[in-house]
Enzyme design. Structure first.
Site, PDB file in Angstrom:
ATOM      1  N   LYS A 251     -51.832  10.578  23.698  1.00 51.05           N
ATOM      2  CA  LYS A 251     -51.960   9.713  24.883  1.00 51.05           C
ATOM      3  C   LYS A 251     -53.357   9.846  25.487  1.00 51.05           C
ATOM      4  O   LYS A 251     -53.779  10.963  25.806  1.00 51.05           O
ATOM      5  CB  LYS A 251     -50.936  10.124  25.943  1.00 51.05           C
TER       6      LYS A 251
ATOM      7  N   ASP B   8     -50.628   6.215  21.621  1.00 50.43           N
ATOM      8  CA  ASP B   8     -49.585   5.616  22.474  1.00 50.43           C
ATOM      9  C   ASP B   8     -50.222   4.687  23.499  1.00 50.43           C
ATOM     10  O   ASP B   8     -51.389   4.845  23.861  1.00 50.43           O
ATOM     11  CB  ASP B   8     -48.841   6.720  23.248  1.00 50.43           C
ATOM     12  N   MET B   9     -49.415   3.749  23.995  1.00 54.52           N
ATOM     13  CA  MET B   9     -49.903   2.850  25.046  1.00 54.52           C
ATOM     14  C   MET B   9     -49.328   3.305  26.382  1.00 54.52           C
ATOM     15  O   MET B   9     -48.112   3.408  26.535  1.00 54.52           O
ATOM     16  CB  MET B   9     -49.483   1.409  24.742  1.00 54.52           C
TER      17      MET B   9
ATOM     18  N   GLN C  53     -46.572  -3.374  23.960  1.00 62.10           N
ATOM     19  CA  GLN C  53     -45.330  -3.346  24.746  1.00 62.10           C
ATOM     20  C   GLN C  53     -44.885  -4.780  25.034  1.00 62.10           C
ATOM     21  O   GLN C  53     -45.676  -5.585  25.544  1.00 62.10           O
ATOM     22  CB  GLN C  53     -45.604  -2.635  26.077  1.00 62.10           C
TER      23      GLN C  53
ATOM     24  N   ARG D 124     -47.187  -0.007  16.608  1.00 59.25           N
ATOM     25  CA  ARG D 124     -45.810   0.291  17.036  1.00 59.25           C
ATOM     26  C   ARG D 124     -45.482  -0.738  18.128  1.00 59.25           C
ATOM     27  O   ARG D 124     -46.268  -0.938  19.046  1.00 59.25           O
ATOM     28  CB  ARG D 124     -45.714   1.698  17.625  1.00 59.25           C
TER      29      ARG D 124
ATOM     30  N   LYS E 255     -40.618  -1.875  23.989  1.00 62.08           N
ATOM     31  CA  LYS E 255     -40.464  -2.693  25.212  1.00 62.08           C
ATOM     32  C   LYS E 255     -41.500  -2.309  26.272  1.00 62.08           C
ATOM     33  O   LYS E 255     -42.009  -3.156  26.980  1.00 62.08           O
ATOM     34  CB  LYS E 255     -39.074  -2.491  25.808  1.00 62.08           C
ATOM     35  N   GLY E 256     -41.757  -1.002  26.403  1.00 60.88           N
ATOM     36  CA  GLY E 256     -42.662  -0.528  27.459  1.00 60.88           C
ATOM     37  C   GLY E 256     -41.870   0.201  28.528  1.00 60.88           C
ATOM     38  O   GLY E 256     -40.768  -0.222  28.897  1.00 60.88           O
TER      39      GLY E 256
ATOM     40  N   THR F 289     -37.273   0.786  18.857  1.00 61.34           N
ATOM     41  CA  THR F 289     -36.225   0.377  19.812  1.00 61.34           C
ATOM     42  C   THR F 289     -34.883   0.984  19.403  1.00 61.34           C
ATOM     43  O   THR F 289     -34.672   1.300  18.228  1.00 61.34           O
ATOM     44  CB  THR F 289     -36.099  -1.163  19.865  1.00 61.34           C
ATOM     45  N   HIS F 290     -34.002   1.139  20.416  1.00 61.74           N
ATOM     46  CA  HIS F 290     -32.618   1.556  20.134  1.00 61.74           C
ATOM     47  C   HIS F 290     -31.664   0.440  20.506  1.00 61.74           C
ATOM     48  O   HIS F 290     -30.464   0.646  20.635  1.00 61.74           O
ATOM     49  CB  HIS F 290     -32.257   2.804  20.941  1.00 61.74           C
TER      50      HIS F 290
ATOM     51  N   ARG G 169     -38.729  10.072  32.837  1.00 60.50           N
ATOM     52  CA  ARG G 169     -38.816   8.670  32.376  1.00 60.50           C
ATOM     53  C   ARG G 169     -37.621   8.333  31.498  1.00 60.50           C
ATOM     54  O   ARG G 169     -37.012   7.287  31.605  1.00 60.50           O
ATOM     55  CB  ARG G 169     -40.103   8.458  31.563  1.00 60.50           C
TER      56      ARG G 169
HETATM   57  P1  FDA Z   1     -32.996  -0.056  25.952  1.00 64.77           P
HETATM   58  O1  FDA Z   1     -33.686   0.764  26.999  1.00 64.77           O
HETATM   59  O2  FDA Z   1     -32.337  -1.314  26.378  1.00 64.77           O
HETATM   60  O3  FDA Z   1     -31.989   0.881  25.182  1.00 64.77           O
HETATM   61  C1  FDA Z   1     -31.060   0.410  24.239  1.00 64.77           C
HETATM   62  C2  FDA Z   1     -29.929   1.422  24.153  1.00 64.77           C
HETATM   63  O4  FDA Z   1     -30.438   2.682  23.669  1.00 64.77           O
HETATM   64  C3  FDA Z   1     -29.317   1.768  25.515  1.00 64.77           C
HETATM   65  O5  FDA Z   1     -28.298   0.889  25.835  1.00 64.77           O
HETATM   66  C4  FDA Z   1     -28.840   3.175  25.303  1.00 64.77           C
HETATM   67  O6  FDA Z   1     -27.612   3.178  24.597  1.00 64.77           O
HETATM   68  C5  FDA Z   1     -29.887   3.765  24.394  1.00 64.77           C
HETATM   69  N1  FDA Z   1     -30.953   4.452  25.147  1.00 64.77           N
HETATM   70  C6  FDA Z   1     -32.196   3.971  25.403  1.00 64.77           C
HETATM   71  N2  FDA Z   1     -32.931   4.886  26.072  1.00 64.77           N
HETATM   72  C7  FDA Z   1     -32.137   5.944  26.258  1.00 64.77           C
HETATM   73  C8  FDA Z   1     -32.303   7.209  26.864  1.00 64.77           C
HETATM   74  N3  FDA Z   1     -33.451   7.573  27.422  1.00 64.77           N
HETATM   75  N4  FDA Z   1     -31.281   8.088  26.841  1.00 64.77           N
HETATM   76  C9  FDA Z   1     -30.110   7.783  26.243  1.00 64.77           C
HETATM   77  N5  FDA Z   1     -29.870   6.589  25.646  1.00 64.77           N
HETATM   78  C10 FDA Z   1     -30.866   5.686  25.649  1.00 64.77           C
HETATM   79  N6  FDA Z   1     -43.198   3.039  25.709  1.00 64.77           N
HETATM   80  C11 FDA Z   1     -44.474   2.829  26.136  1.00 64.77           C
HETATM   81  O7  FDA Z   1     -44.681   2.223  27.189  1.00 64.77           O
HETATM   82  N7  FDA Z   1     -45.522   3.282  25.392  1.00 64.77           N
HETATM   83  C12 FDA Z   1     -45.351   3.941  24.206  1.00 64.77           C
HETATM   84  O8  FDA Z   1     -46.336   4.316  23.568  1.00 64.77           O
HETATM   85  C13 FDA Z   1     -44.026   4.166  23.754  1.00 64.77           C
HETATM   86  N8  FDA Z   1     -43.771   4.831  22.596  1.00 64.77           N
HETATM   87  C14 FDA Z   1     -42.487   4.862  22.080  1.00 64.77           C
HETATM   88  C15 FDA Z   1     -42.247   5.429  20.839  1.00 64.77           C
HETATM   89  C16 FDA Z   1     -40.985   5.360  20.266  1.00 64.77           C
HETATM   90  C17 FDA Z   1     -40.750   5.927  18.895  1.00 64.77           C
HETATM   91  C18 FDA Z   1     -39.918   4.736  20.987  1.00 64.77           C
HETATM   92  C19 FDA Z   1     -38.564   4.607  20.377  1.00 64.77           C
HETATM   93  C20 FDA Z   1     -40.140   4.258  22.250  1.00 64.77           C
HETATM   94  C21 FDA Z   1     -41.413   4.325  22.815  1.00 64.77           C
HETATM   95  N9  FDA Z   1     -41.649   3.858  24.112  1.00 64.77           N
HETATM   96  C22 FDA Z   1     -42.955   3.695  24.539  1.00 64.77           C
HETATM   97  C23 FDA Z   1     -40.517   3.628  25.039  1.00 64.77           C
HETATM   98  C24 FDA Z   1     -40.040   2.206  24.999  1.00 64.77           C
HETATM   99  O9  FDA Z   1     -40.991   1.369  25.601  1.00 64.77           O
HETATM  100  C25 FDA Z   1     -38.689   2.036  25.717  1.00 64.77           C
HETATM  101  O10 FDA Z   1     -38.822   2.450  27.032  1.00 64.77           O
HETATM  102  C26 FDA Z   1     -37.539   2.803  25.100  1.00 64.77           C
HETATM  103  O11 FDA Z   1     -37.591   2.757  23.707  1.00 64.77           O
HETATM  104  C27 FDA Z   1     -36.191   2.197  25.522  1.00 64.77           C
HETATM  105  O12 FDA Z   1     -36.121   0.855  25.130  1.00 64.77           O
HETATM  106  P2  FDA Z   1     -35.111   0.306  24.004  1.00 64.77           P
HETATM  107  O13 FDA Z   1     -35.862  -0.718  23.215  1.00 64.77           O
HETATM  108  O14 FDA Z   1     -34.553   1.415  23.211  1.00 64.77           O
HETATM  109  O15 FDA Z   1     -34.027  -0.506  24.812  1.00 64.77           O
END
Ligand code: FDA
Length: 301
Positions: free
Chosen positions: A89, A123-124, A153, A176, A179-180, A218-219, A280
């Site tokens: 970062k 990372d962003m 993002q 990568r 969502k952000g 994403t999850h 976070r």
């Molecule tokens: P969403 O938040 O809608 O989650 C989908 C489902 O996943 C939820 O319904 C829940 O079941 C599960 N879930 C998600 N988060 C959870 C948690 N914390 N605990 C338990 N369950 C959870 N952001 C950024 O701004 N800069 C970056 O560089 C990165 N880098 C990054 C790397 C990687 C490998 C990942 C997976 C994510 C990031 N992020 C990030 C974070 C990203 O922007 C985002 O905030 C999270 O991935 C959550 O978004 P989802 O797409 O998973 O959707």
């Protein structure tokens, strides 16, 4: 609502209490914890990206310690033959101190990794650093082709334009897409979840169209299904993209992605500064706080 309220008050609670909920999101305090965790991941068939926690540092000395720690991590990736790269970062490398100082620190780590053939993901962070991060990524790839990638993002209104800009300035981008996570103002970021999802799939489509290598981070089942469709639409091979997930989130999804034959990378943070990162994560999913409290009250772990 109650879970959300509790998650929002986490920063003011004792660290030992927050740790109860937060420990699942980090490998541990020490680099050895991240190495151990990566070995387990590799056995499971996944790969990692190791991240040293600690961001928004205002001290030069701390930024230099970050450089040294990442070098230690890189040495160990080689000596232990770990299937992982690293994520870094800018604000951990001194972006708040001075941008040139930060650039030199990041260049030093990327060069050290490049010589060992290890990829670095920048990372962003939040929007004051978006231009800086994209330009640094492009510059370092001019100096050391294929050495690093960055992150876009989908909540950012500028993301589709950034994809075009990156595509004009590099042969094959390595991005990568997520969502952000930062609390951005409405002027720069979409607040509506539906719009963020739409933009995610539009961005992924445009990245694939421009032949970028994408880490689909994403999850969210809706976005994973949408990604599967786009992978099919472009007739991609398994080495044209990967899925990425965070440590401690949706382990059942990991199994599905691996069973479907995709490359899966797990973000593996470690370090003493686990608190801001964990908060976070907890705010992202306040329901976790509720179920953890229930488990705690029942005497569970
Ligand atoms: P969403 O938040 O809608 O989650 C989908 C489902 O996943 C939820 O319904 C829940 O079941 C599960 N879930 C998600 N988060 C959870 C948690 N914390 N605990 C338990 N369950 C959870 N952001 C950024 O701004 N800069 C970056 O560089 C990165 N880098 C990054 C790397 C990687 C490998 C990942 C997976 C994510 C990031 N992020 C990030 C974070 C990203 O922007 C985002 O905030 C999270 O991935 C959550 O978004 P989802 O797409 O998973 O959707």
């Amino acid at each position: 609502m109650l879970n959300e309220l509790i998650a929002n008050t986490m920063p003011f609670m004792p660290k030992s209490f927050v740790r109860l909920f937060a420990q699942k999101y980090v490998a541990g305090k020490y680099p050895e914890d991240a190495f151990q965790y990566t070995e387990d991941l590799n056995r499971e068939g996944a790969v990692g990206t190791i991240d040293l926690l600690g961001e928004f540092t205002e001290e030069r000395e701390k930024a230099r310690e970050t450089v040294d720690m990442y070098k230690h991590v890189l040495d160990n990736i080689v000596s232990r033959k770990l299937g992982t790269n690293i994520s870094i970062k800018p604000t951990a490398f001194g972006a708040l101190v001075n941008m040139d100082f930060c650039t030199e620190n990041i260049r030093e780590v990327v060069k050290y990794a490049y010589e060992k053939k290890i990829f670095v993901r920048i990372d962003m962070e939040d929007h004051p650093y978006t231009d800086f991060t994209i330009d640094l990524y492009l510059q370092l790839n001019k100096e050391m082709p294929g050495s690093c990638g960055t992150v876009l993002q989908s909540y950012m209104k500028r993301t589709l334009k950034d994809i075009e800009y990156i595509a004009e300035n590099i042969d094959r981008a390595n991005i990568r897409l997520c969502k952000g996570i930062y609390n951005e103002p409405e002027e720069v970021a979409y607040k509506d979840k539906k719009k963020v999802n739409e933009n995610f799939l539009d961005a992924l489509d445009l990245l694939f169209k421009n032949k970028a290598y994408v880490g689909i981070a994403t999850h969210d089942d809706y976005l994973i299904d949408g990604s599967y469709e786009l992978i099919k639409k472009y007739g991609l091979n398994k080495d044209d993209y990967e899925f990425q997930m965070l440590l401690g989130v949706r382990s059942e999804l990991r199994k599905k992605l691996l069973a479907d034959g995709h490359l899966l990378r797990i973000y593996t943070p470690f370090g003493e500064d686990w608190l801001p990162y964990s908060i976070r994560r907890l705010k992202e999913n306040p329901a976790i706080v509720g179920s953890a409290i229930k488990g705690f009250l029942k005497g569970g772990k």
